[in-house]
Design an enzyme around this catalytic site. Structure first.
Site, PDB file in Angstrom:
ATOM      1  N   LYS A  60       0.841  -1.209   0.000  1.00 55.46           N
ATOM      2  CA  LYS A  60       0.000   0.000   0.000  1.00 55.46           C
ATOM      3  C   LYS A  60       0.872   1.255   0.000  1.00 55.46           C
ATOM      4  CE  LYS A  60      -3.789  -2.484   2.145  1.00 55.46           C
ATOM      5  NZ  LYS A  60      -4.478  -2.900   3.366  1.00 55.46           N
ATOM      6  N   GLN A 104      -4.378  -1.472   9.622  1.00 56.66           N
ATOM      7  CA  GLN A 104      -4.281  -2.803   9.026  1.00 56.66           C
ATOM      8  C   GLN A 104      -4.843  -3.843   9.994  1.00 56.66           C
ATOM      9  OE1 GLN A 104      -3.131  -3.470   5.769  1.00 56.66           O
ATOM     10  NE2 GLN A 104      -4.080  -5.427   6.248  1.00 56.66           N
ATOM     11  N   ASP A 127     -10.889   2.886   3.799  1.00 55.26           N
ATOM     12  CA  ASP A 127     -11.107   1.435   3.711  1.00 55.26           C
ATOM     13  C   ASP A 127     -12.597   1.125   3.563  1.00 55.26           C
ATOM     14  OD1 ASP A 127      -9.043  -0.362   3.555  1.00 55.26           O
ATOM     15  OD2 ASP A 127      -8.689  -0.462   5.726  1.00 55.26           O
TER      16      ASP A 127
END
Ligand code: NAP
Length: 289
Positions: A60, A104, A127
């Site tokens: 990412k 994460q 997200d």
């Protein structure tokens, strides 16, 4: 020979090629923002040292750099307290240089993942996991879409597939893939069936499907005998085969002889997920411009 069976293998929906095209657009939008004095910024928070998370986070951060976005990787030891993590998220929520925040998952067991997700400002929830984002999707209001289902929709769009009136079967009902995937397909007027571990006779359902999205996390959940000839098969799964190689939920070699379109693993949904994270971050930055 089955007369409806396609005579040639499925067309591959190439997630790497599609990502490259979408990332060109991301780079263009980044340049336009920079010209106005805004550098889109993503904060990636990693708690602990889960090896898979390390890889995802690295990919990412690299994707941000490749497309000209600013990114900050905040790493914390596995014993970070929930309170300390929430305080960090609060600071990132208020940081004007950060347009997207991603924690994460999974977080260590002593931290409540739901609390962490809800602490992220919905305006920076790139997200798309916040309950406000999920609610917006449910009622058809604008909000950040979860990156994986968003990427799957882009893949369907890339082949010009009209979902209206088609039967879509989603295997898996997680909050981050299966459920939002089903909502997005429903928004496009597909008739949607959601399957899960208690579903009886999965094959009877998938055989009716014009589109199958497999998001389970088990190899060979979908085999050739379960697919209607010509169907579109999207494989979200990420597993290891007996040789330790990355593979999806779909028996790729078998299913590609029956399906009309198929996404490979690797090189399918995975790259698209990261690309849609960049798209969401750009969109967040544009809202601030
Ligand atoms: P998850 O939270 O574990 O959900 C898996 C779902 O599969 C559950 O709803 C479960 O049903 C269902 N399931 C389990 N066994 C089944 C069976 N035999 N038949 C039908 N359904 C079954 O997983 P997830 O987070 O959604 O992820 C799914 C897969 O996608 C994983 O391999 C993950 O690594 C991968 N993934 C890939 C990307 C990417 O970018 N490519 C992104 C996210 C996830 P119950 O609800 O009844 O337990």
């Amino acid at each position: 020979m089955n007369p409806t069976r396609p005579t040639s293998p499925a067309t591959i929906i190439d997630g790497i090629a599609l990502s490259a095209t979408l990332r060109e657009e991301v780079s263009r939008r980044t340049l336009a923002l920079k010209a106005r004095g805004i550098t889109p910024g993503l904060a990636v928070v990693l708690v602990g040292n889960n090896p898979a998370s390390e890889v995802y986070v690295r990919n990412k951060v690299k994707a941000c750099a490749d497309s000209g976005l600013h990114s900050v990787l905040e790493r914390y030891d596995a014993d970070l307290t929930e309170e300390a993590l929430l305080a960090r998220i609060d600071a990132l929520n208020r940081d004007p240089n950060i347009h997207g925040i991603l924690v994460q998952l999974p977080v260590p067991a002593h931290i409540d993942a739901n609390k962490v997700i809800e602490a992220i400002s919905p305006a920076k929830d790139v997200d798309g996991f916040h309950i406000a984002s999920a609610g917006a999707l449910m009622v058809g209001q604008p909000g950040f879409l979860p990156c994986t289902p968003y990427g799957c929709m882009k893949m369907l769009d890339s082949i010009g597939f009209d979902l209206r009136g088609k039967h879509a079967v989603v295997i898996g009902r997680s909050n981050i893939v299966g459920k939002p995937m089903a909502m997005l397909l429903l928004q496009r007027s597909a008739t949607v069936t959601i399957c899960h571990s208690a579903t009886q006779d999965l094959k009877a359902l998938t055989l009716q499907a014009d589109v199958v999205v497999a998001a389970v996390g088990k190899r060979n959940v979908l085999t050739a005998d379960m697919v209607k000839p010509g169907a579109v098969v999207i494989d979200v799964g990420m597993n290891r085969n007996l040789e330790g190689k990355l593979c999806g939920d779909v028996d790729y070699e078998g299913v590609r002889q029956v399906a009309g379109f198929i996404t490979p693993v690797p090189g399918g949904v995975g790259p698209m997920t990261i690309t849609m994270l960049l798209v969401n971050t750009i969109e967040s930055a544009e809202r601030c411009a």
